[in-house]
Motif scaffolding. Sequence first.
Motif, PDB file in Angstrom:
ATOM      1  N   GLN A 223      -6.726   7.789   3.628  1.00 34.40           N
ATOM      2  CA  GLN A 223      -5.994   8.355   2.501  1.00 34.40           C
ATOM      3  C   GLN A 223      -6.953   8.930   1.476  1.00 34.40           C
TER       4      GLN A 223
ATOM      5  N   GLN B 227      -8.769  12.915  -1.906  1.00 38.22           N
ATOM      6  CA  GLN B 227      -7.611  12.050  -2.176  1.00 38.22           C
ATOM      7  C   GLN B 227      -6.370  12.765  -1.671  1.00 38.22           C
ATOM      8  N   ARG B 228      -5.721  12.202  -0.670  1.00 40.26           N
ATOM      9  CA  ARG B 228      -4.486  12.789  -0.145  1.00 40.26           C
ATOM     10  C   ARG B 228      -3.314  12.394  -1.044  1.00 40.26           C
TER      11      ARG B 228
ATOM     12  N   GLU C  42       0.389  11.211  -1.582  1.00 40.50           N
ATOM     13  CA  GLU C  42       1.175  10.294  -0.756  1.00 40.50           C
ATOM     14  C   GLU C  42       2.462  10.944  -0.243  1.00 40.50           C
ATOM     15  N   SER C  43       3.115  11.780  -1.061  1.00 39.74           N
ATOM     16  CA  SER C  43       4.445  12.323  -0.687  1.00 39.74           C
ATOM     17  C   SER C  43       4.400  13.791  -0.343  1.00 39.74           C
TER      18      SER C  43
END
Length: 773
Positions: A231, A251-252, A254-255
């Motif tokens: 992630q 930083q990916r 989340e949604s």
Amino acid sequence: MSPPLERDPVSMTPPQWGVALFALLVLGAVWLFMAYQLKDNREQVEARQTATLANLSFIVAENLGQLLDRARTLRMLVCDVREGHISGGDAGIAALILSDPVFTRLSLYDARGALNYSSSAGAPEQLDAAWRVAPDQDTADIRVLPSAAWQQQDSLPLLLPDQSGGESSFLLLELDLGYFLKLYQKLDFGAQASIQLLSASGQTLAQVDAGGLVVEGGDLDNSLITNSRLQSGRFINRGEAGGATLVGYFQRLESFPFAVVIRQLESDLLAHHQAQRSRYILTVLLLSGVVLAGVAWLLRTMHGRDAHLWALERSEQRNLALLERLQKEHRQTLEAASRDALTGLYNRRLFMELAYSHLLGAKRQGRFAAVLFIDLDRFKAINDSLGHKVGDLLLQAVAGRLNSCLRESDIVSRFGGDEFVVMLTGVKRRDDIAPRVQQLVDILAAPYAELEGSGLSTSPSIGIALSPQDGMDIETLVKHADMAMYTAKRGGRGRYALFDTAPSARDLNTVGLAEQLPSAITRQLEIHLQPRLLLPDYRLAGFEALVRWEHPDFGLLPPAQLLPLAEAQGLMAEVTCQVIRKVCEQWQLWRQEGTTVVPVAVNLGLSQLQDADLPQRIIGLLDDYGVEYAWLELDVNEADLKQLQPEQLDQLRALRQLGIGLNIDDFGSCGLSPEQLRRLPFNRIKLAQSFIRDIYNSYDDNVLLSATISLAQRLGLKVTAKCLETPDQLVYLKLAGCDEVQGHLLSRALSASEVRTYRRQTEPVSGVSGGML
């Protein structure tokens, strides 16, 4: 002499190597410590910068996620307006877009991609079919259109499909990318830092760096991020941006199918570390320079010192070599001057020097010294008949036998001709001398068969003089030994004789000594004084007066020759009075010289003790000279006490009451009982020689002696040991508690002049004393 020095004066010595290695070890330790510190500092800086990048990427990702959530919210609001749930129509939609300045334009398209509404001019009239179809496995409800659909380079078109209401439609929102530009401008990451927005496939959607805003492009490698399933995480791009190394963090969201990437040059990230590293290195370099300079100075100083020492050692070696050569030459010269050329024995000069030194040591150690004067019988006849060569060989053979049968410590010399003089050293007992001399006579008298096959033989005549009784100096001992040698020759060949001051009985009978004695009493009688010393500190306690006859023809005659003549002629009283006169003259001399007056003991014979006028005679003499009674002591032999009558003992008591000291001489020879001893008026006993003759070095050697001393002291009597000859006897007497000692070990009987020298050497000059020490 030490071996020659072979060391190169330029090479380093072990101490110098030690200093250099120690300095290198110290510097190595300092550099290792600095390297460890820099490594630790780098890790800390990287950890802090990584945390900073992680925090920034998370913040940017959170902000972007909030924007995309607002995009979804706008889609829902637009749908509500179109469906009539919210009044206002297109004006309401325009109000929505105006209420959110992050989005620059809002456009609505129908299912066929035709533009139905746009909040501002410039929106595409038709959406391509490819744009309207989501890629395989792409289930996201927000897509980014290709750059060809972008009307503005500083905005990002977001396509949001809408499946509600039964008929598909599309909402196109253009996100203002100035947000990223403002964020980048607020942060100081360095000249080549960047912030990227990536799609799920790793495509760069937007990039902000020092060159500005780049939409759908960029030359950075994002394969690490695409291939990672994490992630978020840290990565490093090497060879990017002109070969530089970039450190980044991704930083990916989340949604949403996006990722935020922040990159920074490794050199910028480690700028603080590099500055600190430079300071560290500069400090250590300076410290190393100082240490190296100090070590160089120290090595130079040590090298200079070693060079000087080396030069001094070389000089010392040369001096030692020269000194050794001079000493060798001196020894050779001294050897030639101190050795007899024929026999190799000491000559007269060296013998006198060595014997003098040994005599001093023997006196300090309380040992005897014996001087032997050896003369070969018939040597002149052998020399004349067989020739000088045989005579020389005989002398060499005699010298060889002397060296082989005597100890190394004995001193052997040849005075000249056939005269040999020997000093026997380490003699503890007088009785040990005779067996050794007899052995010497036997050895020298054996045939000399090796000489020319003649089988000649000779015999020695040996004279013996003992120290201290026959002389205190070596010249006197040699002279007396020579005299004793002539005595031995008169007795026959192959004999030895001890020196004796008294002429032989044959010589005495040839003269009328008996006729000469009456007139000689007042003119030729002398006294010799033998010291009596206190134990344990050896202070002078008094003297014993011994009479001598200074005969003009026979020299000094001892009491053994004088007293029998006086006894036979009834002259003992006159002799005793003359001795007391001489003693009184000695006391007067001491008073005149300012020397402390000490008691002197005079011997009384049986005939004198039986004289009724004895007390009056003694008191009269003392009064005539004006001396104190307490200075006189009278020695009475124990054997004579047995023959005294009560009235004669009363005379002794009268003398004792006047203060005159009374001594029992030769005590222990006749066995007085303790009760008899207690009743007698004596204050001192003088032990017989038999008590101490056989004492060696053990406290248990003579229990009877210890008991006698203890008993006498319990009866209030002083105890004096006479005839002291060995150190062992002295040690035992001290341990047994004896009060006083006298004998040849301490001093022989001395003449008046010798007494003066003796007292000057053994005690300080003091005022006249009227009593005993």
